[in-house]
Write an enzyme that holds these catalytic residues in place. Structure first.
Site, PDB file in Angstrom:
ATOM      1  N   ASP A 104       0.840  -1.214   0.000  1.00  0.00           N
ATOM      2  CA  ASP A 104       0.000   0.000   0.000  1.00  0.00           C
ATOM      3  C   ASP A 104       0.866   1.252   0.000  1.00  0.00           C
ATOM      4  O   ASP A 104       2.004   1.235   0.476  1.00  0.00           O
ATOM      5  CB  ASP A 104      -0.959   0.005   1.194  1.00  0.00           C
ATOM      6  CG  ASP A 104      -0.258  -0.115   2.534  1.00  0.00           C
ATOM      7  OD1 ASP A 104       0.566  -1.047   2.695  1.00  0.00           O
ATOM      8  OD2 ASP A 104      -0.502   0.722   3.425  1.00  0.00           O
ATOM      9  N   GLU A 169      -0.038  -1.275   5.679  1.00  0.00           N
ATOM     10  CA  GLU A 169       1.008  -0.815   6.595  1.00  0.00           C
ATOM     11  C   GLU A 169       0.842   0.664   6.903  1.00  0.00           C
ATOM     12  O   GLU A 169       1.034   1.105   8.044  1.00  0.00           O
ATOM     13  CB  GLU A 169       2.402  -1.075   5.995  1.00  0.00           C
ATOM     14  CG  GLU A 169       3.566  -0.911   6.980  1.00  0.00           C
ATOM     15  CD  GLU A 169       4.047   0.528   7.155  1.00  0.00           C
ATOM     16  OE1 GLU A 169       4.699   0.815   8.177  1.00  0.00           O
ATOM     17  OE2 GLU A 169       3.771   1.390   6.272  1.00  0.00           O
TER      18      GLU A 169
END
Lengths: 430, 430
Positions: A104, A169
């Site tokens: 991400d 994350e």
């Protein structure tokens, strides 16, 4: 024999550089902001398949995982955006290694401040540009290239290698949490976040907070009859800034020596008022509080909570209208690995070997999924990667492509030292 | 004869008080925030029909009106939310009067700060509570009761009375602009905005502005690598506050004597940053700048534009990253009526008559549609109404119901003085 293999690894990386760059570019072009990770993960799955790894792809069960005390996410569903793991089984008798990278990326922000389209992956003067190229798709490609180099050269490791491409994350680590809860543990972990090729054996934790600041509405033409929540929020922000100062004066660990603000408090969002010609009666600010590896999340929380209570001494308005502090969304547990740990040694020595200089060892200025791996997964974690720390979350984020391959080389060598190499595979190639 | 009629008007208002209160309550219950005025206007239309007035209902043509230089609205369509006018034709030979009230209300804001549902119209201790009850549905009911009282008592006025229930006052006056463009003009106008029963022969103008403040993004953990647009916006807000001070020091008109800040600049909205753990790279603030009847809109604009250019002397960041100032949405032209105007005299003398005290004459702290009527419609405008100035745009907005009827009485008497009364209608009733 190792020196010979090092040469072969180096040559293999040189030969296959364009494939690595191409993969990185495609990963950057796949905008994988929160909730949109599917396309980038598809590229990772294809790559792992081509490499012949055993693949585990699963969607995180929001209902299930949200019960866990370490869960923190603003997300209501993870459907369609899986976690991906590629397993390289060792021959046995070696130490296992988790290689963890998040897929991400944070939003691109104001596109006008970018010289290239943030999802272009354009290359200029040996640098690739794009959101996420440094944080941390470049590091992920280093890991993939390291594994691929060893496998292509026929090296057999004794310990298992578990490559993880996780979601979430940037928003609290639900992806890595899910991987830990699925049973993935190892003797140590490497996480190639953008460290400017520094080694970070300690990783700062952090958590998100929100403060609701009250005012009292009035017509803008008689604004003196109201109390502006915007003005009051300026006092709150100043007060938080002062807390940051007090907390950082306490930090004495030499690993933080060269970091201007070891554990920053960042106010990143502000929103308030609902009409230009009304006095704002409510402002909401959101931010991120750094947590030192020397304190617990709970201690840091309590300190800010107490700090906010003192506001009323600054301004009597807060006596009757105390700002409301809440903790929400993302949080990263502080993580660490002993500076004398053998994985540290493996990286330090191979860094010297490849870079022909001493590595810089520091504490990280931000949280990583290493905290979850360390605390919950009992997997001591080292953070070390090719990305440019200063460009993470920045417009014009870039990475120096040569570093991606230097880190890949260091990794491949460190993997051999840490996991151990099956003698026969050496001989076969030598 | 007039004294006798005054008694009759007073009695009629006493007798019909509950109908007036009921109408006001239903108007408050009809949430008429921008774009939702239809239901409240329907109530007005029904009332005008019952009173036997000639009715003109039309939807403002956005495409057509948006070409006008005085047009200011954030709205893309006015469909479904008409302007409403009720005409009471005079017998001839008298002066005409526009009675102008807006039906739109500002948003209720944080509902938690209200003790009553903002759309309840609850009554407690002679006060009715609700968004818009003071600004300015109470004043609209005063006008309707004044007209109805005169008509019920058989009074025939010589001059025309044009009752206007307009949309969009809170967002720049497109409703009144449309009425002027439709041809509605008169010898003078009364606008019962919430003045605490003060007479406002001068009305402050105002306009909306927006400032985009730039920062430079960075990861919150290395926030010292970025520049916070939130911190920079705090400097901009301080700078605007200082401009307000400088501008107000210049105001010497005695009509502003008792007003703490004659022409305020209100920063009413702030929004910026897109991630708690990123340094904000863009903040947008929106506000309202008061314009004195002694200056033009253009002069005020230029002053703020020049003021923003000076920011770079406060902080070199603004040299390379100047804040972008723009004018948008609503604006109210300053308006006025001569303090010696005969409509003023009519209101001053009848105020004394009904209230048995001297009226307070001041300049208004806010813009009204009186500016458009004065400047564009060539209709000098007086602002005077029963609402509570301090409660406009406030939570727990209320009105003292007795004042609604006191103002109705003063209005009815002033209408007779201004428009003139057909002798026969006096006699008929006397």
């Amino acid at each position: 024999m190792k020196a010979e293999l090092q040469t072969k690894i180096h040559e293999w990386l040189e030969t296959n550089k364009s494939d690595g760059i191409d993969l990185l570019q495609r990963l950057v072009q796949a905008d994988s902001t929160q909730g949109n990770e599917a396309q980038a993960q598809k590229l990772v799955i294809e790559t792992l398949k081509d490499m012949g790894l055993e693949i585990d792809v699963w969607e995180v069960d929001q209902e299930e995982i949200s019960k866990h005390p370490y869960y923190a996410s603003s997300r209501e569903s993870f459907e369609g955006n899986p976690n991906v793991v590629g397993k390289w089984k060792g021959t046995g008798g070696g130490r296992s290694l988790i290689m963890n990278g998040h897929i991400d990326v944070v939003p691109a922000g104001d596109h006008e401040q970018w010289n290239h389209d943030p999802y272009s992956g354009n290359i200029e003067d040996g640098k690739m540009y794009g959101r996420g190229v440094t944080d941390m798709k470049g590091g992920n490609v280093s890991m993939l290239m390291a594994i691929q180099a060893l496998r292509s050269l026929g090296v057999q490791l004794k310990g298992d290698v578990i490559f993880q491409s996780v979601i979430e994350e940037e928003s609290g680590g639900a992806g890595t949490l899910a991987a830990v809860l699925r049973g993935y543990k190892a003797d140590a972990a490497i996480i190639p976040e953008p460290t400017n090729m520094k080694l970070f054996p300690k990783q700062q934790g952090s958590m998100w907070f929100r403060v609701h600041v009250k005012g009292r509405s009035a017509h803008g033409g008689t604004r003196y009859e109201g109390v502006s929540a915007i003005e009051k929020s300026m006092i709150v922000i100043e007060h938080i800034r002062y807390l940051e100062q007090v907390r950082n004066e306490r930090v004495t660990d030499p690993l933080y020596e060269s970091i201007p603000i070891p554990i920053p408090i960042n106010v990143g969002k502000i929103e308030g008022g609902d009409w230009p010609s009304s006095v704002a009666d409510l402002v909401c600010i959101e931010g991120r509080m750094g947590v030192s590896p020397e304190e617990t999340m709970e201690e840091a929380k309590r300190e800010m909570e107490r700090w906010m209570e003192v506001l009323k001494e600054t301004d009597p308005w807060f006596e009757t209208n105390p700002p409301k502090l809440e903790w929400f969304g993302a949080r990263w547990v502080p993580g660490s690995i002993d500076v004398e740990h053998e994985l540290m040694n493996a990286f330090v020595s191979n860094f010297r070997e490849v870079m022909e200089e001493e590595p810089i060892v520091e504490a990280s200025p931000w949280g990583t999924d290493g905290g979850l791996l360390t605390e919950l997964g009992e997997t001591p974690s080292l953070v070390f990667g090719p990305g440019v720390t200063q460009m993470a979350h920045f417009p014009n984020e870039y990475i120096e492509l040569s570093k991606v391959f230097e880190v890949a080389e260091i990794m491949a060598l460190a993997m051999m030292d840490w996991c151990g190499v099956e003698e026969s595979s050496y001989k076969q190639r030598a």
